[in-house]
Design a protein around this motif. Structure first.
Motif, PDB file in Angstrom:
ATOM      1  N   PRO A 298      32.034 -52.243 -19.868  1.00  0.00           N
ATOM      2  CA  PRO A 298      33.090 -53.201 -20.217  1.00  0.00           C
ATOM      3  C   PRO A 298      33.633 -53.061 -21.634  1.00  0.00           C
ATOM      4  O   PRO A 298      34.820 -53.280 -21.861  1.00  0.00           O
ATOM      5  N   ASP A 299      32.776 -52.704 -22.611  1.00  0.00           N
ATOM      6  CA  ASP A 299      33.269 -52.689 -23.993  1.00  0.00           C
ATOM      7  C   ASP A 299      33.038 -51.378 -24.724  1.00  0.00           C
ATOM      8  O   ASP A 299      33.260 -51.300 -25.932  1.00  0.00           O
ATOM      9  N   ARG A 300      32.606 -50.324 -24.008  1.00  0.00           N
ATOM     10  CA  ARG A 300      32.376 -49.053 -24.683  1.00  0.00           C
ATOM     11  C   ARG A 300      32.180 -47.939 -23.669  1.00  0.00           C
ATOM     12  O   ARG A 300      31.998 -48.191 -22.469  1.00  0.00           O
ATOM     13  N   VAL A 301      32.218 -46.694 -24.157  1.00  0.00           N
ATOM     14  CA  VAL A 301      31.954 -45.529 -23.319  1.00  0.00           C
ATOM     15  C   VAL A 301      30.627 -44.916 -23.749  1.00  0.00           C
ATOM     16  O   VAL A 301      30.369 -44.729 -24.947  1.00  0.00           O
TER      17      VAL A 301
ATOM     18  N   LEU B 118      26.835 -43.845 -28.169  1.00  0.00           N
ATOM     19  CA  LEU B 118      25.537 -43.802 -27.498  1.00  0.00           C
ATOM     20  C   LEU B 118      25.473 -42.545 -26.639  1.00  0.00           C
ATOM     21  O   LEU B 118      26.242 -42.388 -25.688  1.00  0.00           O
ATOM     22  N   VAL B 119      24.557 -41.643 -26.976  1.00  0.00           N
ATOM     23  CA  VAL B 119      24.341 -40.404 -26.226  1.00  0.00           C
ATOM     24  C   VAL B 119      22.990 -40.536 -25.535  1.00  0.00           C
ATOM     25  O   VAL B 119      21.942 -40.596 -26.189  1.00  0.00           O
ATOM     26  N   VAL B 120      23.004 -40.587 -24.214  1.00  0.00           N
ATOM     27  CA  VAL B 120      21.828 -40.955 -23.430  1.00  0.00           C
ATOM     28  C   VAL B 120      21.265 -39.750 -22.674  1.00  0.00           C
ATOM     29  O   VAL B 120      22.008 -39.007 -22.024  1.00  0.00           O
TER      30      VAL B 120
ATOM     31  N   ASN C 129      18.819 -41.783 -29.055  1.00  0.00           N
ATOM     32  CA  ASN C 129      18.495 -41.832 -30.476  1.00  0.00           C
ATOM     33  C   ASN C 129      19.753 -42.225 -31.242  1.00  0.00           C
ATOM     34  O   ASN C 129      20.811 -41.638 -31.034  1.00  0.00           O
ATOM     35  N   VAL C 130      19.633 -43.204 -32.121  1.00  0.00           N
ATOM     36  CA  VAL C 130      20.786 -43.717 -32.861  1.00  0.00           C
ATOM     37  C   VAL C 130      20.474 -43.682 -34.351  1.00  0.00           C
ATOM     38  O   VAL C 130      19.487 -44.276 -34.804  1.00  0.00           O
TER      39      VAL C 130
ATOM     40  N   ALA D 235      23.331 -55.745 -30.290  1.00  0.00           N
ATOM     41  CA  ALA D 235      22.391 -55.876 -31.410  1.00  0.00           C
ATOM     42  C   ALA D 235      22.633 -54.789 -32.449  1.00  0.00           C
ATOM     43  O   ALA D 235      22.574 -55.050 -33.660  1.00  0.00           O
ATOM     44  N   ILE D 236      22.908 -53.568 -32.000  1.00  0.00           N
ATOM     45  CA  ILE D 236      23.196 -52.465 -32.929  1.00  0.00           C
ATOM     46  C   ILE D 236      24.445 -52.767 -33.741  1.00  0.00           C
ATOM     47  O   ILE D 236      24.495 -52.508 -34.951  1.00  0.00           O
ATOM     48  N   ASP D 237      25.459 -53.313 -33.092  1.00  0.00           N
ATOM     49  CA  ASP D 237      26.699 -53.650 -33.798  1.00  0.00           C
ATOM     50  C   ASP D 237      26.444 -54.661 -34.917  1.00  0.00           C
ATOM     51  O   ASP D 237      27.136 -54.656 -35.943  1.00  0.00           O
TER      52      ASP D 237
END
Length: 221
Positions: A127-130, A205-207, A197-198, A78-80
C-alpha cells in the motif's frame, strides 16, 4: 606429541566444551545424528557448509525465522520513525556498525520481474511502498545468516567458513521458493516471508525470501 595428535586433542576439547555448553544452556539437549555430524565438521577442518545448513534448517533455522517474523507494515513504519529504535525492538544486529536485520511478512502485487541479470529480482507493491525481493541466482547480503543468533562468527574455524554458511543458507532458502518465484509475473498477488538488512532508514527494503505464496500456491524452504 605429533601435530595430528595435537589437532585431535584440540578438536576433542572443543567438542566437549560445545556439547557441555549445549547441555548447560538447554537443560538436557539431545543432538540428532545430523546435528552431531554438523557440529563436529564445524569445529574440525573438514567443513561442509551445505551439509551443516541441511542439518539445522528444519530444526533450528525455520523455527527461529517464524518466531521473529513481524508484519512488514509495522516494521517499515517503525523504521521510518527511527532505524535504531526499530532495530532494537523488532530486529537484531550482528555487531556495532552492522546493518539491522529484520524478518518480515508482507503481501502485495508483483509489478516487475527482472530475470535479465544474475541478480534477479521481483518488485512487489504494498500500500505505501515497493519491496524488492531477491530471486538470484546471485544474491547480495547474508541476511538469513544475520537473523540467526545461534550462527555466530566465533563458532566457526575462520571467516571463510562463516561466509560459506551465509551463502549456503541463502542457497537453501532460494531453492525452496524457486518453484513459486519462477511462476511470478506482473499482476500476481503474493504473500512472502523473508529477511532484510537495513543500514539506513531511507534505503529500499531488499528481501531474501524464505517463503512465497502466489495466488494460493505456496512454496517454502
Amino acid at each position: 606429541m605429533s601435530g595430528n595428535a595435537i589437532r585431535q586433542l584440540t578438536l576433542a576439547v572443543a567438542l566437549t566444551a560445545a556439547l557441555g555448553g549445549a547441555l548447560a544452556l538447554g537443560g538436557c539437549k539431545v543432538l540428532t545424528i545430523e546435528e552431531d555430524r554438523a557440529l563436529r565438521a564445524r569445529l574440525g577442518g573438514d567443513f561442509d557448509a551445505p551439509r551443516y545448513v541441511d542439518a539445522i534448517w528444519a530444526s533450528k533455522v525455520m523455527p527461529a525465522i517464524h518466531a521473529e517474523t513481524r508484519p512488514l507494515p509495522v516494521v517499515a513504519s517503525a523504521i521510518d520513525r527511527g532505524l535504531d529504535k526499530a532495530g532494537a525492538t523488532l530486529g537484531r544486529r550482528v555487531g556495532d556498525g552492522s546493518a539491522w536485520t529484520f524478518v518480515l511478512e508482507g503481501e502485495g502485487v508483483v509489478t516487475k520481474v527482472d530475470t535479465t541479470t544474475p541478480r534477479g529480482s521481483v518488485d512487489v507493491a504494498l500500500p505505501d511502498r515497493v519491496v524488492h525481493i531477491q530471486t538470484g541466482p546471485v544474491v547480495s547480503e547474508t541476511a538469513i545468516r544475520d537473523a540467526l543468533p545461534f550462527v555466530a562468527f566465533n563458532d566457526f574455524t575462520d571467516q571463510l567458513a562463516f561466509a560459506e554458511v551465509g551463502r549456503a543458507l541463502t542457497a537453501k532458502a532460494l531453492a525452496g521458493v524457486r518453484p513459486a518465484l519462477d511462476q511470478l509475473q506482473p499482476g500476481r498477488r503474493i504473500r512472502f516471508i523473508g529477511v532484510a538488512n537495513v543500514r539506513s532508514a531511507g534505503d529500499p527494503l531488499v528481501v531474501t525470501p524464505v517463503s512465497v505464496t502466489a495466488d494460493g500456491k505456496a512454496s517454502a524452504s
